[in-house]
Design an enzyme around this catalytic site. Structure first.
Site, PDB file in Angstrom:
ATOM      1  CE  LYS A   1      -3.224   2.608   3.010  1.00  0.00           C
ATOM      2  NZ  LYS A   1      -4.115   2.579   4.211  1.00  0.00           N
TER       3      LYS A   1
ATOM      4  CG  ASP B   1      -5.740   7.837   4.349  1.00  0.00           C
ATOM      5  OD1 ASP B   1      -6.682   8.414   3.761  1.00  0.00           O
ATOM      6  OD2 ASP B   1      -5.897   6.821   5.073  1.00  0.00           O
TER       7      ASP B   1
ATOM      8  CE  LYS C   1      -6.871   8.728   7.693  1.00  0.00           C
ATOM      9  NZ  LYS C   1      -7.467   7.613   8.442  1.00  0.00           N
TER      10      LYS C   1
ATOM     11  CG  ASP D   1      -2.055   5.318   4.865  1.00  0.00           C
ATOM     12  OD1 ASP D   1      -1.895   4.329   5.602  1.00  0.00           O
ATOM     13  OD2 ASP D   1      -3.135   5.601   4.312  1.00  0.00           O
TER      14      ASP D   1
ATOM     15  CG  ASP E   1     -10.108   7.321   6.352  1.00  0.00           C
ATOM     16  OD1 ASP E   1      -9.031   7.273   5.722  1.00  0.00           O
ATOM     17  OD2 ASP E   1     -10.182   7.595   7.566  1.00  0.00           O
TER      18      ASP E   1
ATOM     19  CD  GLU F   1      -6.729   5.017   2.364  1.00  0.00           C
ATOM     20  OE1 GLU F   1      -7.739   5.068   3.085  1.00  0.00           O
ATOM     21  OE2 GLU F   1      -5.574   4.883   2.804  1.00  0.00           O
TER      22      GLU F   1
ATOM     23  NE  ARG G   1     -10.727  -1.456   3.922  1.00  0.00           N
ATOM     24  CZ  ARG G   1     -11.305  -1.626   5.097  1.00  0.00           C
ATOM     25  NH1 ARG G   1     -12.419  -2.334   5.185  1.00  0.00           N
ATOM     26  NH2 ARG G   1     -10.793  -1.095   6.186  1.00  0.00           N
TER      27      ARG G   1
HETATM   28  N1  BES Z   1      -4.371   4.586   6.819  1.00  0.00           N
HETATM   29  C1  BES Z   1      -5.501   4.307   7.619  1.00  0.00           C
HETATM   30  C2  BES Z   1      -5.202   3.370   8.786  1.00  0.00           C
HETATM   31  C3  BES Z   1      -4.245   3.853   9.833  1.00  0.00           C
HETATM   32  C4  BES Z   1      -4.697   4.322  11.040  1.00  0.00           C
HETATM   33  C5  BES Z   1      -2.883   3.756   9.642  1.00  0.00           C
HETATM   34  C6  BES Z   1      -3.810   4.706  12.012  1.00  0.00           C
HETATM   35  C7  BES Z   1      -1.997   4.157  10.621  1.00  0.00           C
HETATM   36  C8  BES Z   1      -2.463   4.632  11.814  1.00  0.00           C
HETATM   37  C9  BES Z   1      -6.578   3.652   6.763  1.00  0.00           C
HETATM   38  O1  BES Z   1      -6.620   4.066   5.443  1.00  0.00           O
HETATM   39  C10 BES Z   1      -7.886   4.021   7.361  1.00  0.00           C
HETATM   40  O2  BES Z   1      -8.210   5.183   7.340  1.00  0.00           O
HETATM   41  N2  BES Z   1      -8.604   3.038   7.864  1.00  0.00           N
HETATM   42  C11 BES Z   1      -9.864   3.272   8.466  1.00  0.00           C
HETATM   43  C12 BES Z   1     -10.829   2.232   7.960  1.00  0.00           C
HETATM   44  C13 BES Z   1     -12.249   2.489   8.335  1.00  0.00           C
HETATM   45  C14 BES Z   1     -12.767   3.709   7.615  1.00  0.00           C
HETATM   46  C15 BES Z   1     -13.069   1.284   7.986  1.00  0.00           C
HETATM   47  C16 BES Z   1      -9.692   3.157   9.967  1.00  0.00           C
HETATM   48  O3  BES Z   1      -8.941   2.309  10.428  1.00  0.00           O
HETATM   49  O4  BES Z   1     -10.285   3.963  10.662  1.00  0.00           O
HETATM   50 ZN    ZN Z   2      -4.870   4.725   4.653  1.00  0.00          ZN
HETATM   51 MN    MN Z   3      -7.754   5.797   5.158  1.00  0.00          MN
END
Ligand code: BES
Ligand code: ZN
Ligand code: MN
Length: 513
Positions: free
Chosen positions: A277, A282, A289, A300, A365, A367, A369
């Site tokens: 990834k 992000d 966010k 990210d 968010d 993204e 996956r």
């Molecule tokens: N890049 C984030 C995950 C992340 C969170 C990485 C904290 C490093 C530290 C990912 O893209 C994300 O935003 N995931 C969301 C998914 C949710 C919307 C289902 C999350 O974990 O909140």
């Molecule tokens: Zn992310």
């Molecule tokens: Mn995200």
């Protein structure tokens, strides 16, 4: 990037310890006390056969001031009987708990101890332990290189505090060719992790998908990997609807980076596919966010950077197995062209008779996956027979495992067993979490095939189930490194900042084929 800082020069020596003239000689110690209870005082014991070093340390060891705790340090000036100007004692902790990983940390600790003191050279005595000397050699030089990294690249008053010279000293009767080979490996491993860390450290404005790709290509040319670097047109040509949907809201074009390692004479057997990834920033997109800590989302792309660093190490260590890396780099931004919750995207088709799955976007968010879905399909199309992906995928994984273990998933026990064995060598902490049909249920969509979030609970698992849809029957490992890619508090052996996690484990896994 900052070119003022030179990288550390490393060498292996078999000279007599006491006669080496240097700014600092580091010698390790363990606590050999086995009794427990309030009267069981620590028994620090020096890990060397050198009598002069033992004599120089004797008084302070007897004083009880230094307990040889893990990564504990004590500096002596003008040690009697040694040609070194200073003697640095570094603890490994309780003898029974000492592993090769303790040696790696101790070397990092020694380097990080001298750095702020303006000392630029270090001689490090290979500890006399009941552990394979080659493994300790490899770990020591690797740990020293990792310890030398600091993330303050853009400070205008940045002082070059890097340690210029690191010498590992092994006893004269050691198996020299074996230690020399192990030492060379350790250098490659340490430098490759630092390469990954330097990429992860870069801010989003300095490291766009395009620039990440350029850095990967430069590295590929240096070490002799085949490569390709494509963008929007190629995504459309391959019908990478999931990957493209993430980048469509950004002014920065996406980058589809492919690196190939094809060792001479290897024409059959497995083809390992490394998928990363590479979200260079992000923001969350339209499902934006909160601003608190959003700056962290420059990291990210740590999964992609880990794959790029692992490919560097693979190219230099030359295992006899073919490896392909696919890194999907994009910026996730809100804009008038960004995708919206409710949109339906069509992922890349594997072949003419296997159309791409349709994905309902619930949260823009989620993204990572999406880009990985197409990356995994593409790696399979390029011939990967086994897959591993790494991604800072979910906050839920951090909730589950904290900053201690990264999450891991697999659809195949035999493939997992190989990865689990690789962890013994790498010393990195990954904890396998479950998959299962009940979790897969949670990402079924009413309008299309699947949706990109599975609700509040088990978020790391539903994300893994999402990826699993795109690996089909291919043996696969998924690494969720969200909690480990960034060191939140500096440790004695590693700076706060990008960790380079997963590079070592992926490399060991690759070498197991
Ligand atoms: N890049 C984030 C995950 C992340 C969170 C990485 C904290 C490093 C530290 C990912 O893209 C994300 O935003 N995931 C969301 C998914 C949710 C919307 C289902 C999350 O974990 O909140
Ligand atoms: Zn992310
Ligand atoms: Mn995200």
């Amino acid at each position: 990037m900052d070119d003022r800082i030179e990288t550390m020069k490393t060498q292996l020596s078999f000279a007599p310890l006491a006669r080496i003239e240097t700014e600092v000689l580091a010698v390790l110690a363990v606590d050999t006390q086995t009794a427990k209870g309030p009267d069981a005082k620590p028994q620090p014991t020096l890990l060397t056969a050198d009598l002069s070093a033992m004599a120089a340390a004797m008084t302070v060891l007897a004083s009880g001031e230094f307990k040889a705790g893990a990564n504990e340090t004590l500096l002596l000036h003008a040690p009697a009987g040694l040609a070194a100007k200073r003697l640095l004692l570094v603890g490994l902790g309780k003898q029974a708990k000492v592993t090769v990983h303790s040696v790696r940390s101790a070397a990092g600790t020694a380097v990080r101890f001298i750095k702020p003191r303006g000392i630029r050279e270090l001689v490090f005595a290979l500890p006399k332990l009941d552990l394979p000397a080659a493994s300790c050699t490899r770990a020591a030089v690797e740990g020293a290189l990792v310890g030398d990294f600091d993330p303050d690249t853009y400070r205008s008053d940045r002082k070059d505090q890097s340690v210029q010279s690191f010498t590992l000293v092994a006893p004269a009767d050691a198996d020299k060719p074996a230690l020399e080979a192990a030492f060379a490996e350790g250098v490659i491993l340490g430098e490759s992790q630092n390469f990954t860390r330097s990429l992860v450290n870069e801010p989003g404005n300095k490291l766009t998908p395009t620039i990440l790709a350029q850095r990967a290509v430069e590295m590929a040319q240096e070490v002799g990997l085949k490569w390709s670097n494509d963008s929007t047109d190629k995504l459309h040509e391959l019908k990478m609807g999931a990957f493209w949907s993430v980048s469509q809201g950004s002014a920065e074009p996406p980058a589809l980076i492919v690196l190939r390692y094809e060792p001479e004479g290897v024409t059959d057997g497995p083809v390992l596919g490394l998928v990363g990834k590479g979200i260079t920033f992000d923001s969350g997109g339209i499902s934006i966010k909160p601003s608190d800590n959003m700056e962290k989302m420059k990291y990210d792309m740590a999964g992609g950077a880990a794959m790029i660093g692992a490919m560097r190490a693979i190219a230099l260590l030359k295992p006899k197995v073919r490896v392909i890396a696919v890194v999907c780099a994009a910026e996730n931004m809100p804009s008038g062209t960004a995708q919206k919750p409710g949109d339906v995207q069509t992922a890349m088709p594997f072949s003419a008779d296997k159309p791409g799955k349709t994905i309902e976007i619930i949260n823009t968010d989620a993204e990572g996956r999406l880009v990985l879905a197409d990356g995994l399909t593409y790696a399979r199309q390029l011939g990967a027979t086994h897959l591993i992906d790494a991604a800072t995928l979910t906050g839920a994984c951090v909730v589950a495992l904290g900053y201690v273990n990264a999450g891991a998933f697999s659809n195949d026990d035999a493939t997992w067993a190989k990865f689990d064995a690789a962890l013994d060598t790498s010393g990195e902490k990954f904890w396998r979490l479950p998959l299962g049909d009940e979790y897969a249920e949670l990402i079924k969509s009413d309008i299309g095939d699947i949706k990109n979030t599975g609700g509040r609970w088990g978020g790391a698992i539903t994300a893994a189930e999402f990826l699993k849809v795109f690996v089909d029957d291919t043996p696969w490992i998924h690494l969720d490194i969200a909690g480990l890619a960034w060191v939140e508090d500096s440790k004695p052996y590693i700076a706060k900042g990008p960790s380079g996690v997963a590079v070592r484990s992926i490399l060991e896994w690759v070498r197991s084929y």
